[in-house]
Design an enzyme around this catalytic site. Structure first.
Site, short mmCIF file in Angstrom:
data_model
loop_
_atom_site.label_atom_id
_atom_site.label_comp_id
_atom_site.label_asym_id
_atom_site.label_seq_id
_atom_site.Cartn_x
_atom_site.Cartn_y
_atom_site.Cartn_z
N ASP A 1 -43.15 59.37 -96.35
CA ASP A 1 -44.48 59.27 -96.92
C ASP A 1 -44.63 57.94 -97.66
O ASP A 1 -45.62 57.22 -97.49
CB ASP A 1 -44.66 60.45 -97.88
CG ASP A 1 -46.11 60.80 -98.06
OD1 ASP A 1 -46.85 60.66 -97.07
OD2 ASP A 1 -46.48 61.20 -99.17
N LYS B 1 -43.88 66.85 -82.08
CA LYS B 1 -43.32 65.52 -82.31
C LYS B 1 -41.99 65.74 -83.02
O LYS B 1 -41.94 66.06 -84.21
CB LYS B 1 -44.25 64.67 -83.16
CG LYS B 1 -43.76 63.24 -83.32
CD LYS B 1 -44.80 62.37 -84.00
CE LYS B 1 -44.44 60.90 -83.97
NZ LYS B 1 -43.13 60.59 -84.55
S1 IVH Z 1 -43.79 60.20 -76.14
C1 IVH Z 1 -44.67 56.30 -74.37
N1 IVH Z 1 -43.34 62.64 -77.02
O1 IVH Z 1 -42.08 59.65 -81.68
C2 IVH Z 1 -44.66 57.55 -75.12
N2 IVH Z 1 -42.55 60.80 -78.30
O2 IVH Z 1 -43.53 57.78 -83.36
C3 IVH Z 1 -43.79 57.52 -76.30
N3 IVH Z 1 -41.35 61.46 -80.32
O3 IVH Z 1 -40.89 56.76 -80.14
C4 IVH Z 1 -43.07 58.70 -76.63
N4 IVH Z 1 -41.53 63.63 -80.04
O4 IVH Z 1 -39.25 58.74 -80.51
C5 IVH Z 1 -43.19 61.32 -77.24
N5 IVH Z 1 -43.00 64.83 -77.67
C6 IVH Z 1 -42.84 63.52 -77.88
C7 IVH Z 1 -42.15 63.04 -79.00
C8 IVH Z 1 -42.04 61.65 -79.19
C9 IVH Z 1 -41.04 62.68 -80.82
C10 IVH Z 1 -40.99 60.19 -80.98
C11 IVH Z 1 -40.51 59.10 -80.04
C12 IVH Z 1 -41.48 58.00 -80.28
C13 IVH Z 1 -41.93 58.27 -81.67
C14 IVH Z 1 -43.22 57.58 -82.03
#
Ligand code: IVH
Length: 487
Positions: A42, A121
């Site tokens: 945060d 996420k």
């Molecule tokens: S998609 C090109 N899906 O969040 C698309 N990322 O803050 C990029 N992450 O670098 C990633 N859960 O490390 C995707 N379900 C999810 C995810 C995810 C966690 C992470 C990943 C990314 C970061 C961005």
């Protein structure tokens, strides 16, 4: 989605801006190197937003070292090139911001998005796992997005990343490595047994563990795939992967034997309307506290390959996906004291007194500590900076001390030698300590409880009457209730 924190640090002048850039770069470097950032998420986000706001107002003053617009805040290093950049994600913090984002995406592709994938996420570290002819050959961190670090030494310690796929395909699985709550507890037990400092939270645990080589012990982590790409040598699989909807790519990954979030309560779902996206976002947010692993938001992706293709990507993030951030549920604060309270059954339970800290819209001043062994196992000391976790309605808990913030001034926690309620001896034979007088230690409370409506339901026996009976010496023990005579 109330209590969302998306405020920014206000930077008054060039000097404040320069200090902020320095602080953010150091924090990002520590976060991606060892997971030992001095700022919680945060605080980092507020700083990064302050920097971005200052740069927007003073574009001529932007410093080269600024984290703005860089994957991993520009901190990470690595020498294994990624075939396709490993990008980050842009964020939204509210339903309104999400709707605005979908509208801009649909304007860009010139049509409505046909289907959305809504998924957790995962709060860990992004990695690429390269499989050649079905065999796991290389594990690489995200790094700066164009090149990452080879962490293949961790192969074999990651649940969900099998050494061998169900079919001899050449493919790169992309996803997140994290520690489940159980793996984090296990890791800290093993580490402290080996004289090491505990990890402050599961994410730090995964970051530290992934890079560590030559440790005398191994601790387990878990992989969740969120994407898959072809590699040179993938053959016709390359064409298939390029055309499949994202949801089917994930299904393929699972069929090949790689772990995805499919089996969890927050499994990816494909929906067609923005309203349904929002409903699923709320469901996932509500499930967060009960999940056996950490999430810090929800990722929403255009599901169809054609929609993704037409949206394209920027240098930092794709335009077809967004992270809907959930409020931070962890903050660093100080452990001021440990109180020992005696419960109705005589259990003597420790409770942490904290320097009050705001987490997800409420002020947290206390946290549970399960039992004395828990304090010893976590090596908690008075004055420690501690990582406190609170989500939804759950009782706040201390995850671990932030060991690298220790000054040497911290003091051991003092354990009681006699019952803090009645002064009797303490039975320490079990994990949970108990006053030897058991229920009789807090006789009034335990008799009042037993007489209550949901228990024995003894009419006319309220707390006032119980006090009178105890004071008169008529009830000295719970069983005396049954020997009372009318007079
Ligand atoms: S998609 C090109 N899906 O969040 C698309 N990322 O803050 C990029 N992450 O670098 C990633 N859960 O490390 C995707 N379900 C999810 C995810 C995810 C966690 C992470 C990943 C990314 C970061 C961005």
């Amino acid at each position: 989605m109330e209590g969302m924190t998306n405020s920014a640090v206000v930077l008054a002048d060039t000097a404040a801006y320069a200090v902020a850039v320095e602080e953010a770069s150091q924090a990002a470097a520590a976060y991606y190197a060892t997971g030992e950032s001095t700022l919680d998420d945060d605080a980092y986000d507020r700083l990064a937003r302050g920097i971005a706001a200052y740069e927007q107002a003073h574009p001529q003053e932007v410093l080269a070292g600024s984290p703005t617009g860089k994957v991993a805040g520009g901190a990470a290093v690595g020498d294994v090139p990624h075939t396709v950049p490993m990008l980050s994600l842009d964020n939204v913090f509210s339903a309104e911001q999400f709707v605005t984002w979908t509208a801009s995406l649909e304007r860009r592709i010139g049509r409505p998005v046909e289907a959305w994938s809504v998924e957790p996420k995962l709060d860990g570290l992004a990695v690429a796992a390269r499989y050649r002819e079905g065999r796991l050959e290389q594990l690489i961190t995200r790094g700066d997005g164009t090149a990452g670090e080879d962490v293949s030494h961790a192969i074999g310690t990651v649940v969900g990343l099998p050494g061998q796929l169900a079919e001899p395909v050449t493919i790169e699985m992309r996803g997140e490595i994290l520690m489940t709550t159980e793996q984090f507890e296990q890791a800290n037990t093993v580490r402290t047994e080996h004289g090491g400092a505990p990890f402050a939270n599961a994410r730090n645990g995964a970051a530290g563990t992934l890079r560590a080589k030559d440790r005398p012990y191994t601790v387990e982590m878990t992989f969740f795939a969120y994407g898959a790409l072809p590699l040179p040598g993938s053959g016709e699989l390359a064409g298939t992967l390029a055309e499949l909807p994202h949801s089917e790519v994930l299904a393929q990954a699972a069929e090949l034997g790689v772990h995805t979030a499919a089996g969890t309560d927050v499994a990816p779902r494909t929906v067609t309307t923005v309203e349904d996206v929002q409903l699923r976002v709320e469901e996932i947010a509500a499930l967060r506290a009960s999940l056996p692993f950490g999430i810090d938001g929800i990722v929403i992706k255009a599901d169809l390959a054609a929609d993704q293709h037409d949206a394209g990507s920027g240098t930092r993030a794709p335009r077809w996906a967004i992270a809907y951030k959930l409020p931070a549920v962890e903050k660093v604060t100080r452990l001021l004291d440990v109180e020992w309270n005696v419960g109705r059954t005589g259990i003597i339970a420790p409770r942490a007194v904290l320097e009050p800290v705001e987490i997800d819209g409420s002020t947290v001043g206390y946290a549970t500590l399960h039992n004395p062994a828990d304090i010893t196992r976590r090596d908690l000391r008075l004055g420690d900076h501690v990582m406190v976790y609170k989500a939804g309605d759950i009782i706040p808990r201390i995850e671990a001390p932030v060991a690298h913030l220790r000054t040497g001034e911290e003091q051991p926690v003092v354990f009681p030698e006699a019952c803090p309620q009645c002064g009797s001896e303490i039975d320490t034979s079990e994990q949970r300590w108990r006053c030897v007088r058991g229920r009789n230690c807090r006789l009034v409370a335990s008799v009042s409880y037993a007489a209550g409506r949901d228990q024995l339901d003894i009419e006319g026996l309220g707390a006032t009457r119980v006090v009178q009976l105890v004071d008169a010496g008529l009830v000295a023990d719970f069983a005396d209730l049954f020997a009372l005579e009318r007079e």
